[in-house]
Design a protein around this motif. Sequence first.
Motif, PDB file in Angstrom:
ATOM      1  N   VAL A  43       0.959  -1.266  -0.072  1.00 33.76           N
ATOM      2  CA  VAL A  43      -0.108  -0.048  -0.008  1.00 33.76           C
ATOM      3  C   VAL A  43       0.908   1.082  -0.077  1.00 33.76           C
ATOM      4  O   VAL A  43       1.785   1.287   0.471  1.00 33.76           O
ATOM      5  N   ARG A  44       0.487   2.177  -0.860  1.00 35.78           N
ATOM      6  CA  ARG A  44       1.226   3.415  -0.887  1.00 35.78           C
ATOM      7  C   ARG A  44       0.264   4.531  -1.105  1.00 35.78           C
ATOM      8  O   ARG A  44      -1.045   4.275  -1.312  1.00 35.78           O
ATOM      9  N   ILE A  45       0.786   5.675  -0.442  1.00 35.01           N
ATOM     10  CA  ILE A  45      -0.771   6.741  -0.257  1.00 35.01           C
ATOM     11  C   ILE A  45      -0.055   8.100  -0.774  1.00 35.01           C
ATOM     12  O   ILE A  45       1.303   8.487  -0.526  1.00 35.01           O
ATOM     13  N   GLY A  46      -0.623   8.748  -1.376  1.00 34.89           N
ATOM     14  CA  GLY A  46      -0.089  10.234  -1.706  1.00 34.89           C
ATOM     15  C   GLY A  46      -1.481  11.193  -1.846  1.00 34.89           C
ATOM     16  O   GLY A  46      -2.421  10.710  -1.414  1.00 34.89           O
ATOM     17  N   LEU A  47      -1.166  12.279  -2.548  1.00 31.82           N
ATOM     18  CA  LEU A  47      -2.311  13.400  -2.829  1.00 31.82           C
ATOM     19  C   LEU A  47      -2.382  13.682  -4.272  1.00 31.82           C
ATOM     20  O   LEU A  47      -1.515  13.184  -5.097  1.00 31.82           O
ATOM     21  N   TRP A  48      -3.470  13.862  -4.478  1.00 26.70           N
ATOM     22  CA  TRP A  48      -3.991  14.241  -5.917  1.00 26.70           C
ATOM     23  C   TRP A  48      -4.997  15.367  -5.875  1.00 26.70           C
ATOM     24  O   TRP A  48      -5.675  15.958  -4.934  1.00 26.70           O
ATOM     25  N   PRO A  57     -11.435  19.185  -7.668  1.00 24.67           N
ATOM     26  CA  PRO A  57     -11.376  17.894  -6.433  1.00 24.67           C
ATOM     27  C   PRO A  57     -10.058  17.407  -6.109  1.00 24.67           C
ATOM     28  O   PRO A  57      -9.251  17.711  -6.901  1.00 24.67           O
ATOM     29  N   SER A  58      -9.869  17.108  -4.863  1.00 23.40           N
ATOM     30  CA  SER A  58      -8.672  16.759  -4.437  1.00 23.40           C
ATOM     31  C   SER A  58      -8.915  15.840  -3.390  1.00 23.40           C
ATOM     32  O   SER A  58      -9.908  15.610  -2.853  1.00 23.40           O
ATOM     33  N   GLY A  59      -7.791  15.074  -2.978  1.00 24.41           N
ATOM     34  CA  GLY A  59      -7.995  14.308  -1.646  1.00 24.41           C
ATOM     35  C   GLY A  59      -6.430  13.114  -1.677  1.00 24.41           C
ATOM     36  O   GLY A  59      -5.455  13.606  -2.132  1.00 24.41           O
ATOM     37  N   LEU A  60      -6.832  12.038  -1.348  1.00 25.03           N
ATOM     38  CA  LEU A  60      -5.724  10.933  -1.132  1.00 25.03           C
ATOM     39  C   LEU A  60      -5.527  10.071  -2.133  1.00 25.03           C
ATOM     40  O   LEU A  60      -6.940   9.824  -2.621  1.00 25.03           O
ATOM     41  N   ALA A  70      -0.671  -3.062 -10.123  1.00 27.65           N
ATOM     42  CA  ALA A  70      -1.039  -1.904  -9.162  1.00 27.65           C
ATOM     43  C   ALA A  70      -2.348  -1.189  -9.608  1.00 27.65           C
ATOM     44  O   ALA A  70      -2.448  -1.180 -10.884  1.00 27.65           O
ATOM     45  N   GLU A  71      -3.236  -0.810  -8.653  1.00 31.43           N
ATOM     46  CA  GLU A  71      -4.342  -0.145  -9.009  1.00 31.43           C
ATOM     47  C   GLU A  71      -4.226   1.354  -8.261  1.00 31.43           C
ATOM     48  O   GLU A  71      -3.756   1.390  -7.076  1.00 31.43           O
ATOM     49  N   ARG A  72      -4.507   2.263  -8.778  1.00 32.26           N
ATOM     50  CA  ARG A  72      -4.609   3.528  -8.097  1.00 32.26           C
ATOM     51  C   ARG A  72      -6.084   4.300  -7.755  1.00 32.26           C
ATOM     52  O   ARG A  72      -6.906   3.990  -8.761  1.00 32.26           O
ATOM     53  N   TRP A  73      -6.368   4.453  -6.628  1.00 31.15           N
ATOM     54  CA  TRP A  73      -7.692   4.791  -6.315  1.00 31.15           C
ATOM     55  C   TRP A  73      -7.782   6.114  -5.684  1.00 31.15           C
ATOM     56  O   TRP A  73      -7.313   6.465  -4.481  1.00 31.15           O
ATOM     57  N   PRO A  74      -8.163   7.337  -6.401  1.00 31.58           N
ATOM     58  CA  PRO A  74      -8.204   8.438  -5.833  1.00 31.58           C
ATOM     59  C   PRO A  74      -9.732   8.744  -4.907  1.00 31.58           C
ATOM     60  O   PRO A  74     -10.597   8.285  -5.397  1.00 31.58           O
ATOM     61  N   ILE A  75      -9.342   8.798  -3.898  1.00 35.25           N
ATOM     62  CA  ILE A  75     -10.425   9.258  -2.741  1.00 35.25           C
ATOM     63  C   ILE A  75     -10.572  10.942  -2.594  1.00 35.25           C
ATOM     64  O   ILE A  75      -9.486  11.359  -2.316  1.00 35.25           O
ATOM     65  N   SER A  80     -11.608  11.210   2.356  1.00 40.04           N
ATOM     66  CA  SER A  80     -10.212  11.226   2.845  1.00 40.04           C
ATOM     67  C   SER A  80     -10.243  11.428   4.394  1.00 40.04           C
ATOM     68  O   SER A  80      -9.613  10.822   4.983  1.00 40.04           O
ATOM     69  N   ARG A  81     -10.838  12.519   4.767  1.00 39.55           N
ATOM     70  CA  ARG A  81     -10.729  12.811   6.020  1.00 39.55           C
ATOM     71  C   ARG A  81     -11.586  11.715   6.843  1.00 39.55           C
ATOM     72  O   ARG A  81     -11.053  11.554   8.109  1.00 39.55           O
ATOM     73  N   SER A  82     -12.775  11.353   6.269  1.00 37.02           N
ATOM     74  CA  SER A  82     -13.391  10.278   7.102  1.00 37.02           C
ATOM     75  C   SER A  82     -12.770   9.124   7.339  1.00 37.02           C
ATOM     76  O   SER A  82     -12.539   8.416   8.364  1.00 37.02           O
ATOM     77  N   LEU A  83     -12.010   8.754   6.134  1.00 35.34           N
ATOM     78  CA  LEU A  83     -10.928   7.599   6.261  1.00 35.34           C
ATOM     79  C   LEU A  83     -10.060   7.664   7.381  1.00 35.34           C
ATOM     80  O   LEU A  83      -9.635   6.765   8.065  1.00 35.34           O
ATOM     81  N   ALA A  84      -9.497   8.780   7.225  1.00 34.79           N
ATOM     82  CA  ALA A  84      -8.110   8.988   8.418  1.00 34.79           C
ATOM     83  C   ALA A  84      -9.001   8.877   9.760  1.00 34.79           C
ATOM     84  O   ALA A  84      -8.284   8.214  10.593  1.00 34.79           O
ATOM     85  N   HIS A  85      -9.941   9.719  10.015  1.00 33.16           N
ATOM     86  CA  HIS A  85     -10.615   9.537  11.272  1.00 33.16           C
ATOM     87  C   HIS A  85     -11.133   8.044  11.732  1.00 33.16           C
ATOM     88  O   HIS A  85     -10.613   7.635  12.805  1.00 33.16           O
ATOM     89  N   LEU A  86     -11.770   7.609  10.656  1.00 29.80           N
ATOM     90  CA  LEU A  86     -12.173   6.095  11.064  1.00 29.80           C
ATOM     91  C   LEU A  86     -11.277   5.105  11.343  1.00 29.80           C
ATOM     92  O   LEU A  86     -11.274   4.267  12.330  1.00 29.80           O
TER      93      LEU A  86
END
Length: 102
Positions: A43-48, A57-60, A70-75, A80-86
Amino acid sequence: MRNLSNAAHPPWCLRGSDCAGRNDLHLSRLIGTAVRGDEVIQVRIGLWRMDVGPTPPSGLLLELSAGADAERWPIDLAQSRSLAHLSQRLVRRLGPGSTRAA
């Protein structure tokens, strides 16, 4: 769409071949999350950010890979905020060495 000047790039943008092309898409460097390096799924994470409309639009950006596939999923930002909190809340429920299900 057009290529944007350097002034229009977010500070985290790599400004590489994936940046501000046909879709005016900005990507950050992806950061690996593997702790040991022997995980089956990497798993790798970045910004878009995509420069369209008055509020771009932007997010993780999550990249999941197994081997060479590899598959990339823009959130989007709200998710993204909800995912970080949860995810923090759920991981806390596991605790150190715990195997409880969330």
